[in-house]
Design an enzyme around this catalytic site. Sequence first.
Site, PDB file in Angstrom:
ATOM      1  N   GLU A  93       0.821  -1.209   0.000  1.00 25.02           N
ATOM      2  CA  GLU A  93       0.000   0.000   0.000  1.00 25.02           C
ATOM      3  C   GLU A  93       0.852   1.255   0.000  1.00 25.02           C
ATOM      4  OE1 GLU A  93      -3.921  -0.528   2.400  1.00 25.02           O
ATOM      5  OE2 GLU A  93      -2.452  -1.913   3.216  1.00 25.02           O
ATOM      6  N   CYS A 113       3.912  -6.597   8.470  1.00 25.15           N
ATOM      7  CA  CYS A 113       4.941  -6.095   9.392  1.00 25.15           C
ATOM      8  C   CYS A 113       5.155  -7.125  10.498  1.00 25.15           C
ATOM      9  CB  CYS A 113       4.489  -4.769  10.012  1.00 25.15           C
ATOM     10  SG  CYS A 113       5.757  -4.006  11.072  1.00 25.15           S
ATOM     11  N   CYS A 117       3.184  -3.948  17.305  1.00 24.91           N
ATOM     12  CA  CYS A 117       2.652  -2.771  17.993  1.00 24.91           C
ATOM     13  C   CYS A 117       1.154  -2.970  18.199  1.00 24.91           C
ATOM     14  CB  CYS A 117       2.941  -1.505  17.200  1.00 24.91           C
ATOM     15  SG  CYS A 117       4.709  -1.243  16.922  1.00 24.91           S
ATOM     16  N   CYS A 120      -1.681  -0.892  16.208  1.00 21.80           N
ATOM     17  CA  CYS A 120      -1.539  -0.732  14.762  1.00 21.80           C
ATOM     18  C   CYS A 120      -2.188  -1.879  14.005  1.00 21.80           C
ATOM     19  CB  CYS A 120      -0.049  -0.676  14.405  1.00 21.80           C
ATOM     20  SG  CYS A 120       0.248  -0.517  12.630  1.00 21.80           S
ATOM     21  N   GLY A 166       5.065  -1.880   7.408  1.00 18.21           N
ATOM     22  CA  GLY A 166       6.380  -2.480   7.600  1.00 18.21           C
ATOM     23  C   GLY A 166       7.330  -1.617   8.395  1.00 18.21           C
ATOM     24  N   GLU A 167       8.446  -2.241   8.757  1.00 14.39           N
ATOM     25  CA  GLU A 167       9.493  -1.551   9.499  1.00 14.39           C
ATOM     26  C   GLU A 167      10.676  -1.348   8.544  1.00 14.39           C
ATOM     27  OE1 GLU A 167      10.264   0.090  12.294  1.00 14.39           O
ATOM     28  OE2 GLU A 167      12.278   0.132  11.438  1.00 14.39           O
ATOM     29  N   LEU A 222       7.850   6.486  19.447  1.00 10.13           N
ATOM     30  CA  LEU A 222       8.137   6.330  20.876  1.00 10.13           C
ATOM     31  C   LEU A 222       6.884   5.860  21.626  1.00 10.13           C
ATOM     32  CD1 LEU A 222      10.554   6.763  22.737  1.00 10.13           C
ATOM     33  CD2 LEU A 222       9.725   9.087  23.154  1.00 10.13           C
ATOM     34  N   CYS A 345      -2.271   6.752   9.445  1.00 14.39           N
ATOM     35  CA  CYS A 345      -1.240   6.000  10.176  1.00 14.39           C
ATOM     36  C   CYS A 345      -1.836   4.787  10.858  1.00 14.39           C
ATOM     37  CB  CYS A 345      -0.638   6.849  11.292  1.00 14.39           C
ATOM     38  SG  CYS A 345       0.276   8.245  10.732  1.00 14.39           S
TER      39      CYS A 345
HETATM   40  N1  SAH Z   1       7.283   0.754  11.428  1.00 16.86           N
HETATM   41  C1  SAH Z   1       7.577   2.142  11.374  1.00 16.86           C
HETATM   42  C2  SAH Z   1       6.837   2.922  10.311  1.00 16.86           C
HETATM   43  C3  SAH Z   1       5.357   2.691  10.130  1.00 16.86           C
HETATM   44  S1  SAH Z   1       4.214   3.305  11.271  1.00 16.86           S
HETATM   45  C4  SAH Z   1       7.350   2.780  12.729  1.00 16.86           C
HETATM   46  O1  SAH Z   1       6.805   2.122  13.588  1.00 16.86           O
HETATM   47  O2  SAH Z   1       7.778   3.911  12.934  1.00 16.86           O
HETATM   48  C5  SAH Z   1       4.142   5.054  11.133  1.00 16.86           C
HETATM   49  C6  SAH Z   1       3.633   5.710  12.411  1.00 16.86           C
HETATM   50  O3  SAH Z   1       2.264   5.426  12.646  1.00 16.86           O
HETATM   51  C7  SAH Z   1       4.378   5.233  13.653  1.00 16.86           C
HETATM   52  O4  SAH Z   1       4.777   6.340  14.417  1.00 16.86           O
HETATM   53  C8  SAH Z   1       3.328   4.445  14.409  1.00 16.86           C
HETATM   54  O5  SAH Z   1       3.560   4.461  15.791  1.00 16.86           O
HETATM   55  C9  SAH Z   1       2.064   5.156  14.017  1.00 16.86           C
HETATM   56  N2  SAH Z   1       0.853   4.368  14.196  1.00 16.86           N
HETATM   57  C10 SAH Z   1       0.713   3.025  14.151  1.00 16.86           C
HETATM   58  N3  SAH Z   1      -0.588   2.673  14.331  1.00 16.86           N
HETATM   59  C11 SAH Z   1      -1.277   3.826  14.504  1.00 16.86           C
HETATM   60  C12 SAH Z   1      -2.652   4.113  14.715  1.00 16.86           C
HETATM   61  N4  SAH Z   1      -3.568   3.166  14.769  1.00 16.86           N
HETATM   62  N5  SAH Z   1      -2.995   5.429  14.829  1.00 16.86           N
HETATM   63  C13 SAH Z   1      -2.080   6.399  14.749  1.00 16.86           C
HETATM   64  N6  SAH Z   1      -0.776   6.181  14.537  1.00 16.86           N
HETATM   65  C14 SAH Z   1      -0.371   4.907  14.418  1.00 16.86           C
END
Ligand code: SAH
Length: 358
Positions: A93, A113, A117, A120, A166-167, A222, A345
């Site tokens: 995506e 991924c 988390c 997410c 993804g990371e 963070l 996000c």
């Molecule tokens: N894996 C990487 C990049 C993808 S996520 C990372 O974790 O940084 C991009 C951002 O979206 C990250 O800061 C993550 O914490 C945030 N994120 C993940 N799930 C979310 C959600 N449901 N609502 C808002 N932000 C979210």
Amino acid sequence: MTEKVHITGLKRSELEELAASFGEPKYRATQVFKAVHERRLRSFDEITDLPKKFRAKLVDGADISRLNVESRYVSTDETRRYLMKTMDGYPVEAVFIPSENRDTICFSSQSGCPLKCDFCMTAKLGLLRNLTAGEIVEQVIIVLNDVYGIAGQTPHGTNLVGMGAGEPFLNYENLIAALEIMSAEDGLFIVPNRVTISTAGIVPKIYEFSKLENRPHLAISLSSARDELRDTLMPINKRWDLDELMTAAKEFEGSLRRGERFTFEYVMLGGINDSDSDAGELARLLDRYQLTRVKINLIPHNGAEQLDYKTSTSERIERFKAILESRGVSAYVRQPRGRDIYAACGQLAALESENVKM
Ligand code: SAH
């Protein structure tokens, strides 16, 4: 059948080798590179300035396109989400986020991924596979062509964020190769200064990234300044805890250019990490590691049925921000974009949604 190469993922030197293996001179490689990345052509037949014989060899030995757009969703706020499939059937995506002065494209580095988390949606997919450099670059080409037409000029210049599924730092080599390809002046010409990569905290790669000569900007997710809570929100914290992460962040700070800052992302989860004392702990954490060239992006949580979290109220977010600011920490509240089409996000989970426009 021999394995074809994905031409979109080849660096200049690799393209030159390919041209040579076809008995073609070096300048043909530049011609192909420009056709793929500057003109953003999508089939070898369209590269009519190449000799027919060379074109035929390319058709036999290489692919220009390895992603298929399955659906395109357009949000009421004009954000667009592209749900694509790799040739072996995995979802990819990318998101186009227009704004008045600039456009941003958010690309994915992996299909699914591996990180878990808890807040997410992408995490629910698990890791399907790493994307190749070519698949990373091609997402951007597909989006640009859809928005501006094939070979169409990009009026504002394009910012890129590696914040999709993804990371990125778990697919480091392909990521860096893709960024190098995209930065070429006679190609997409998206220079590192226009790129931000977001990591959940893959500590060794933060050190490696700090040492890159021409590196993009960095954001670190963070979402809590306490190990106990971060362990549950972002289990990667059990591998590299806050002390290791902040030590790496401090090292990274040393690599910043004049005027550059880096970002901590903090997803605002109602009743979980958004209290006054959470804000105070965050300010203290930055203070303890003497991190000064940072800003905090507060991201209201984007909910989903499968997620047990709710977003913080806007009053809470404003209060959290005010506390940080009163402690000398810059903080910004991010506006969610494309929530209605699952483009925001943490919402990229290869979901179908209703606002389809092809
Ligand atoms: N894996 C990487 C990049 C993808 S996520 C990372 O974790 O940084 C991009 C951002 O979206 C990250 O800061 C993550 O914490 C945030 N994120 C993940 N799930 C979310 C959600 N449901 N609502 C808002 N932000 C979210």
